[in-house]
Design a protein around this motif. Structure first.
Motif, PDB file in Angstrom:
ATOM      1  N   THR A  44      -4.526  -0.661   4.687  1.00  0.00           N
ATOM      2  CA  THR A  44      -3.685  -0.870   5.876  1.00  0.00           C
ATOM      3  C   THR A  44      -3.695   0.312   6.838  1.00  0.00           C
ATOM      4  O   THR A  44      -3.161   0.209   7.930  1.00  0.00           O
ATOM      5  CB  THR A  44      -2.234  -1.149   5.450  1.00  0.00           C
ATOM      6  N   SER A  45      -4.270   1.445   6.424  1.00  0.00           N
ATOM      7  CA  SER A  45      -4.409   2.610   7.314  1.00  0.00           C
ATOM      8  C   SER A  45      -5.547   3.460   6.796  1.00  0.00           C
ATOM      9  O   SER A  45      -6.235   3.094   5.831  1.00  0.00           O
ATOM     10  CB  SER A  45      -3.103   3.414   7.370  1.00  0.00           C
ATOM     11  N   GLN A  98      -4.128   2.294   0.803  1.00  0.00           N
ATOM     12  CA  GLN A  98      -4.797   1.101   0.317  1.00  0.00           C
ATOM     13  C   GLN A  98      -4.359   0.833  -1.113  1.00  0.00           C
ATOM     14  O   GLN A  98      -3.832   1.705  -1.804  1.00  0.00           O
ATOM     15  CB  GLN A  98      -6.307   1.228   0.393  1.00  0.00           C
ATOM     16  N   VAL A 147      -5.655  -6.233   8.952  1.00  0.00           N
ATOM     17  CA  VAL A 147      -5.725  -4.928   8.303  1.00  0.00           C
ATOM     18  C   VAL A 147      -7.126  -4.363   8.539  1.00  0.00           C
ATOM     19  O   VAL A 147      -8.079  -5.113   8.807  1.00  0.00           O
ATOM     20  CB  VAL A 147      -5.434  -5.043   6.793  1.00  0.00           C
ATOM     21  N   PHE A 149      -1.948 -11.122   9.509  1.00  0.00           N
ATOM     22  CA  PHE A 149      -1.859  -9.663   9.465  1.00  0.00           C
ATOM     23  C   PHE A 149      -3.286  -9.117   9.491  1.00  0.00           C
ATOM     24  O   PHE A 149      -4.058  -9.313   8.552  1.00  0.00           O
ATOM     25  CB  PHE A 149      -1.134  -9.268   8.180  1.00  0.00           C
ATOM     26  N   THR A 173       0.813  -1.221   0.000  1.00  0.00           N
ATOM     27  CA  THR A 173       0.000   0.000   0.000  1.00  0.00           C
ATOM     28  C   THR A 173       0.842   1.265   0.000  1.00  0.00           C
ATOM     29  O   THR A 173       0.311   2.362  -0.150  1.00  0.00           O
ATOM     30  CB  THR A 173      -0.921   0.024   1.233  1.00  0.00           C
ATOM     31  N   ASP A 218       4.330  -0.335   7.299  1.00  0.00           N
ATOM     32  CA  ASP A 218       3.756  -1.655   7.526  1.00  0.00           C
ATOM     33  C   ASP A 218       2.685  -1.956   6.485  1.00  0.00           C
ATOM     34  O   ASP A 218       1.609  -2.454   6.797  1.00  0.00           O
ATOM     35  CB  ASP A 218       3.167  -1.740   8.951  1.00  0.00           C
ATOM     36  N   GLY A 219       3.011  -1.682   5.233  1.00  0.00           N
ATOM     37  CA  GLY A 219       2.004  -1.814   4.173  1.00  0.00           C
ATOM     38  C   GLY A 219       2.213  -2.977   3.239  1.00  0.00           C
ATOM     39  O   GLY A 219       1.505  -3.088   2.233  1.00  0.00           O
ATOM     40  N   ARG A 246       1.691 -11.221   6.715  1.00  0.00           N
ATOM     41  CA  ARG A 246       2.858 -10.365   6.533  1.00  0.00           C
ATOM     42  C   ARG A 246       3.875 -11.092   5.656  1.00  0.00           C
ATOM     43  O   ARG A 246       3.742 -12.301   5.395  1.00  0.00           O
ATOM     44  CB  ARG A 246       3.484 -10.038   7.891  1.00  0.00           C
TER      45      ARG A 246
END
Length: 630
Positions: free
Chosen positions: A615-616, A620, A565, A563, A528, A532-533, A557
């Motif tokens: 992921t946040s 994305q 998300v 993982f 992403t 941490d993407g 991961r």
């Protein structure tokens, strides 16, 4: 002096490369830090009939208590009964209630590995068909929080105290015996002893909470403390306290009876102190080696003595460096540290570096096992940072060695410097000044004048001044190096991390095969772009034909671990027939696992399966693959 050292350095580098290549080329399996290598039922599997027990298999033996292994139903209620038992080797099982209904069950574990570190994790399996679960396991970790931070600080303080106490005492005894009368050095050694003793008591109190609940309130739980004393780590901490009592006696003799003797009388006592001090120091180092990474896994009989030598070499180098720094800055003008003492320490430091490289190569091979682990694991990346800091420290030490050579060639005495300085100043009281307050003020002024004069005398020798600055730089790097080393001792070794990732991947593949026999499985890497993407998203579609299908989405991961998300969306498009995109919103089942039932595929064909991973709040990406369905 530089010309005599250069060939040694070249030979050392060649030896380092040769040994490293040979060791890493012949790496075999080992472990330290327990990792979950198998489970029954397996992770993510859907079984037709409720199991009677859950069995976990680890990479090494672990310690468990009554709550170490729990099984929770979709509502979070415990469905396990009795205490976990060791079924065989490294496998542990807990019995389940009979007649469990269909749904998704969560298995959580928190154990203590043979190398004393807490290990925790969780996974899910389903009976009949997957269901929603209220159990959140995305943050299932051990040894974290406030207690984990305090425990890490205690470990750092204990290592620092050991290094300062042992290294400074060795510096005084082996390099500068006149230093026994220097108060600053006495305070340094005593401070190291106090720090290590306080840290050991602190760790003993924290240990139960650190490996268990993680609550601050449990620190003073006497029942928990009693359990800790029965463990290998508790025994090591108690042994350390007993050895510290012997170290206190050693320090008292070194700065007491030994300091008061004449030089000829000191020779007889020096040998006895050297033997006794070495035995105590080795015993303190062994209290780490016998309870942590070196005590488990590959070749523990070799690894533990190597670890002891490694710790003693670190103490001799860095602790001696701290003592030299104090001597250069705080030794009285009438008792400066001699060039010969600095030269002797330089030789001790050189020998310590050789020992560190030799033992460090072995430890690196044992904990990593492959070149790729340097970049693919957290332990390997931390180790690269440590290697860089050691290289920097050796570079600064080489500069200090040059200053030492100059200091030996052109020794300037205090009398030489004093002749170049202005005459000694005296602060005198004006006539009639006789009250006590004025006298105290004059005493303070005279002390300031004397301190300034002493500083001028210390700085009057340019070679000594240059040595002080380079040693100060070494000490600054050493503080950071010690912090990285402390972090390494509590980090999962690269071997175990890679083994755990392979075991998780194999388990996921096996469960996918069981759950989706004859079904479609697609793996897609994503990035992403944010922190941490990166990861891999896997789509399982069963039975992968027209009509109703069951879809499972797994997000992992890069190292293979589940993982979680914030959002996963799927869209199906049959471009040849202009059908779609058909949106699918899978339900979150467990960590890194989403599922949807009744996914309708209208007709057979080559479908485009697109997955959007967020992921946040702002990061994305959508990845896709084509697959034949039906």
């Amino acid at each position: 002096m530089t010309q005599t050292i250069t060939p040694r350095v070249r030979m050392l580098v060649l030896l380092f490369l040769a040994v490293t290549g040979a060791l890493l080329a012949g790496a075999g399996p080992a472990s330290a830090h327990a990792a979950l290598t198998g489970s029954d039922p397996a992770q993510g599997v859907v079984v037709d009939k409720a199991p009677t027990q859950v069995t976990l298999t680890f990479s090494e033996t672990v310690s468990m208590n009554d709550d170490s292994l729990r099984v929770l139903d979709p509502k979070g209620a415990r469905v396990d009964s009795g205490k976990p038992s060791n079924t065989s080797g490294t496998s542990y099982a807990v019995q389940l209630h009979s007649g469990l209904p269909d749904g998704t069950y969560t298995v959580t574990y928190q154990v203590v590995s043979a190398d004393s570190h807490p290990v925790a994790g969780a996974y899910t399996f389903s009976v009949g068909s997957p269901s929603k679960t209220s159990v959140s396991v995305s943050d299932q970790t051990a040894g974290g929080g406030v207690v984990g931070g305090l425990y890490g600080f205690g470990r750092y303080l204990s290592y620092a105290g050991f290094i300062v106490m042992v290294g400074a005492a060795a510096f005084v005894l082996a390099c500068w015996q006149r230093g026994t009368g220097v108060r600053a050095l006495q305070r340094l050694v005593v401070a190291g002893w106090v720090a290590m003793t306080a840290a050991t008591l602190f760790l003993l109190l924290l240990r139960g909470s650190y490996t268990g609940s993680g609550k601050l309130g449990d620190i003073f739980d006497l029942e928990l403390l009693g359990q800790v004393l029965q463990t290998k780590t508790g025994a090591a901490l108690v042994s350390r306290l007993l050895l510290l009592a012997a170290a206190a006696l050693f320090i008292a003799v070194l700065f007491g009876a030994y300091d008061k003797r004449e030089d000829e009388e000191k020779r007889d006592l020096t040998f006895g102190l050297a033997i006794g001090g070495t035995v105590v120091a080795a015993g303190l180092a062994a209290s780490w080696a016998m309870a942590e990474h070196a005590s488990t896994g590959l070749q523990p009989g070799v690894a533990m003595p190597v670890d002891v030598v490694h710790l003693l070499a670190v103490a001799a180098w860095l602790g001696g460096l701290a003592a030299l720094l104090v001597a250069l800055y705080r030794a009285p003008v009438d008792r400066p540290v001699e060039a010969d003492a600095v030269h002797r320490f330089s030789q001790v430091a050189f020998g310590s570096v050789i020992a560190l490289i030799a033992t460090g190569v072995y430890q690196s091979w044992r904990q990593l096992g492959s070149w790729s682990a340097f970049t693919e694991t957290g332990y390997g990346r931390l180790l690269l940072v440590k290697i860089g800091l050691v290289a920097l420290l050796v570079g600064i030490a080489w500069i200090s060695r040059r200053w030492t050579a100059r200091l030996a060639d052109t020794t300037v005495t205090a009398e030489d410097v004093e002749r170049k300085q202005p005459a000694k100043e005296h602060v005198t009281a004006p006539a009639g000044a006789g009250d006590s307050e004025r006298a105290a003020q004059l005493a303070r002024q005279q002390a300031a004048v004397d301190a300034a004069r002493e500083k001028r005398l210390r700085d009057g020798d340019p070679n000594r001044f240059g040595l002080r600055r380079s040693v100060l730089a070494e000490a600054g790097v050493a503080v950071v190096l010690l912090a990285v080393t402390t972090a390494l001792t509590s980090t999962e070794p690269g071997r175990t991390e890679l083994e755990a990732a392979r075991a998780t991947s194999a388990s996921a593949s096996a469960s996918s095969s069981d759950a989706t026999s004859g079904a479609l499985t697609l793996d897609m890497s994503f990035d992403t772009g944010g922190a941490d993407g990166k990861g891999v998203v896997s789509i399982d579609l069963d039975p992968a034909r027209s009509g109703a299908n069951e879809m499972h989405v797994y997000v992992t991961r890069p190292n293979g671990r589940a993982f979680d998300v914030p959002e996963v969306k799927v869209a199906l498009t049959l471009e040849a027939k202009d059908i779609g995109p058909l949106p699918v919103a899978p339900d979150h089942i467990a960590t890194g696992h989403w599922a949807a039932t009744g996914v309708q595929i209208p007709m057979a064909g080559e479908w485009k399966i697109a997955v959007t991973v967020r992921t946040s709040d702002i990061d994305q990406v959508t990845v896709s693959k084509n697959a034949q369905i039906g």
